[in-house]
Design a protein around this motif. Structure first.
Motif, PDB file in Angstrom:
ATOM      1  N   VAL A   1       0.849  -1.197   0.000  1.00  0.00           N
ATOM      2  CA  VAL A   1       0.000   0.000   0.000  1.00  0.00           C
ATOM      3  C   VAL A   1       0.882   1.242   0.000  1.00  0.00           C
ATOM      4  O   VAL A   1       0.720   2.143  -0.843  1.00  0.00           O
TER       5      VAL A   1
ATOM      6  N   ARG B   1      -4.533   0.025  -3.528  1.00  0.00           N
ATOM      7  CA  ARG B   1      -4.900  -1.125  -2.685  1.00  0.00           C
ATOM      8  C   ARG B   1      -5.674  -2.109  -3.568  1.00  0.00           C
ATOM      9  O   ARG B   1      -6.801  -2.480  -3.247  1.00  0.00           O
TER      10      ARG B   1
ATOM     11  N   SER C   1     -11.380   1.026   3.428  1.00  0.00           N
ATOM     12  CA  SER C   1     -10.301   0.062   3.266  1.00  0.00           C
ATOM     13  C   SER C   1     -10.693  -1.248   3.942  1.00  0.00           C
ATOM     14  O   SER C   1     -11.100  -1.210   5.095  1.00  0.00           O
TER      15      SER C   1
END
Ligand code: DUC
Ligand code: ZN
Ligand code: ZN
Length: 451
Positions: A188, A210, A284
Motif C-alpha cells: 500500500v 490497494r 479500506s
C-alpha cells in the motif's frame, strides 16, 4: 405474556414455518400454532409478514477517532440506526491504546457506549500492543466477556507478523477468536507513493494503491499464520477473489477459517471510484472489481462466507472533501449499519439467496462464532430480538429516511424489495414503521464466552 406476534412466517437459519411467537420478560417463551392471547398486553398481527431474529452487525466503528476526525455516528446515532434497520446487536471495535491493559480499553469505550446504546452491544478489541504482560491481559478480557480480538496488518497502528502470530498462538490457550484486517501495508505504502509522485491523486488511486492482490496476498499470509499456529481466524471485510479462493481452500482442508464480507462489496464495484463522488466510497479495503464481487456472491452461495457485517464508519461530506485533490486525505469508511439486513433480505426476496441464508449470515452465524448464546435465532429461551419484515414493501434508501447522524450515504437511491416494519430488542419495540421508538441507554453489554 408481554407480547405475542401472530400469524407470521418464522424464519431461522434452517427453516421457514407459520407460527405465533410469545415473549415474556424479554425472552421468547413459546412458539406454536394459535397461541392463546388472553391477558397478553400486546398482540401483533404479522399476517403476510416474515418474523426474523434481529441481525447482529459484528463490525462497526462508532465514534471512532480515525483519519483526523471522529466517525459521524456516535453510540446513540449508530445503534438507533441499527434498530431501524433490524439490527439488534452491534459489535463495536475498541482500539487498545499503547501500553493499555485490554480490560481498561474495554472500560474506556464502555463508558461512552453504555449510556448511549439503543440496542445491545458487544466489543472486539483491536490489539496494538502486547509488550510485557499486555499479551496476557487478553485472558482478562476473555473473562470479562470479550473473547474476540482483531489485528490490523495495515495503518500506523497495525501489528507485525510476529505480533500477529503470538496473538494467534495465545488465543488457543484462552478460548479467543482472532480477526484480521488483511492488506499488505508495504505494498500500500509503495503504491501510494508511486501514484502521488505521478500526480495521480483522485479517489480512483485509492483503489489502485490497494488493488485486489494487495488484499489477496495478505489474506493468504494471514491464513498461513493461522494454520501454522493451529488457531482459528476470522477475516473481516473480505472483498477480493484471491482471498475468497484462499478461504475456500483452507476450509476444504479443514481449518477453522471464517470469512465476513460487507454489503458495499456485494452491491458496488471499483467503478464507483471513477464517479464524481468517488471519495464518498473510500474505505479500506476498497471496493473491488466485478470478478471479485462475483466471487463473493458465489462464496456466499457455497457457504464459504460465514457472516455479513457492515464496517460502518461514516464521515461527513466536508470531511470526505478533504481528499478532493489528494486521496490520502479522505477518511476511510462508509455507512451501512441501517442497510445490511434490508439489503440481504432484499436479495433473498429477489431470489438471489434463500431467506434462511440471509438469517444465517446476518444473525445465526455471528452469534455462534462470537459466543452470543442468547441471540441469533428465534427459539424458546433466546432473547426476544425480533424483526417483523414486510416482503411487499418497497423502499428507496435516502439520507433523509435513515436514522444516523451522517449527511450523505453511499446507499443513496438504492432500492430494496421488502423492508422491516418493526424491530424488538429484548421484547421492547424500538422501531415502528419508519420511526425510531427506542431509548438511549436501553442497550446492554453482551457478555460472551467461546467455551
Ligand atoms: N476501514 C475503513 O474503511 N474504516 C475504518 C477502519 C477500516 O479498517
Ligand atoms: Zn478493517
Ligand atoms: Zn473495520
Amino acid at each position: 405474556m408481554d407480547l405475542i406476534i401472530k400469524n407470521g412466517t418464522i424464519v431461522t437459519a434452517t427453516e421457514m414455518y407459520k407460527a405465533d411467537i410469545a415473549v415474556k420478560d424479554g425472552k421468547i417463551v413459546a412458539i406454536g400454532q394459535d397461541l392463546p392471547v388472553d391477558g397478553c398486553a400486546n398482540v401483533v398481527d404479522a399476517t403476510d409478514k416474515l418474523v426474523l431474529p434481529g441481525a447482529i452487525d459484528a463490525h462497526t466503528h462508532l465514534a471512532m477517532p480515525f483519519g483526523g476526525t471522529i466517525s459521524a455516528d456516535d453510540y446513540f446515532a449508530g445503534t438507533r440506526a441499527a434498530a431501524c434497520g433490524g439490527t439488534t446487536t452491534v459489535f463495536d471495535f475498541v482500539l487498545q491504546d499503547f501500553d493499555e491493559h485490554m480490560v481498561d480499553s474495554i472500560k474506556r469505550r464502555d463508558a461512552l457506549c453504555a449510556p448511549d446504546a439503543a440496542v445491545d452491544y458487544a466489543f472486539h478489541i483491536g490489539v496494538k500492543d502486547i509488550h510485557g504482560d499486555l499479551l496476557y491481559s487478553m485472558k482478562d478480557a476473555v473473562e470479562y466477556g470479550v473473547p474476540s480480538f482483531k489485528v490490523f496488518m495495515v495503518y500506523d497502528f497495525g501489528v507485525t507478523d510476529g505480533v500477529f502470530y503470538k496473538v494467534l498462538e495465545y488465543s488457543k490457550e484462552i478460548g479467543a477468536q482472532i480477526g484480521v484486517h488483511a492488506e499488505n501495508n508495504e505494498m500500500v505504502n509503495t503504491l501510494v507513493e508511486k501514484y502521488i509522485s505521478e500526480g495521480k491523486t483522485d479517489a480512483w488511486y485509492h483503489y489502485m494503491s490497494r488493488p485486489e492482490f494487495v488484499e489477496g496476498e495478505a489474506d493468504e499470509r494471514a491464513i498461513a499464520w493461522a494454520k501454522a499456529a493451529g488457531a482459528s481466524l476470522y477475516i473481516v471485510h473480505l472483498a477480493n477473489k484471491q482471498g475468497v479462493a484462499a478461504v475456500s481452500k483452507a476450509k476444504e482442508e479443514g481449518y477453522k477459517i471464517y470469512a465476513e464480507t460487507c454489503p458495499q462489496y456485494l452491491e458496488f464495484t471499483s467503478d464507483v471510484y471513477k464517479r464524481e463522488d468517488g471519495r464518498n466510497f473510500v474505505c479500506s479495503p476498497p471496493i473491488k472489481g466485478q470478478e471479485s464481487q462475483d466471487a463473493l456472491w458465489e462464496a456466499i452461495k457455497r457457504g464459504d462466507i460465514d457472516t455479513i457485517a457492515t464496517d460502518h464508519c461514516p464521515f461527513q461530506q466536508a470531511e470526505k472533501d478533504w481528499g478532493l485533490n489528494d486521496f490520502r486525505k479522505i477518511p476511510n469508511g462508509c455507512a451501512g449499519i441501517e442497510n445490511m439486513y434490508p439489503y440481504m433480505l432484499g436479495k433473498a426476496n429477489e431470489g438471489v439467496i434463500p431467506f434462511t441464508k440471509a438469517v444465517e449470515l446476518c444473525s445465526t452465524n455471528p452469534a455462534r462464532i462470537f459466543g452470543c448464546k442468547d441471540k441469533g435465532s428465534l427459539a424458546i429461551g433466546k432473547d426476544a430480538d425480533i424483526v417483523v419484515y414486510d416482503p411487499n414493501k418497497n423502499f428507496t434508501i435516502t439520507c433523509e429516511n435513515m436514522h444516523s447522524d451522517y449527511d450523505h450515504t453511499i446507499w443513496e437511491g438504492v432500492e430494496v424489495h421488502g423492508y422491516p416494519v418493526q424491530t424488538y430488542s429484548r421484547g421492547r419495540l424500538v422501531y415502528d414503521n419508519g420511526e425510531f421508538v427506542g431509548e438511549k441507554g436501553w442497550g446492554k453489554f453482551v457478555k460472551r464466552s467461546l467455551k
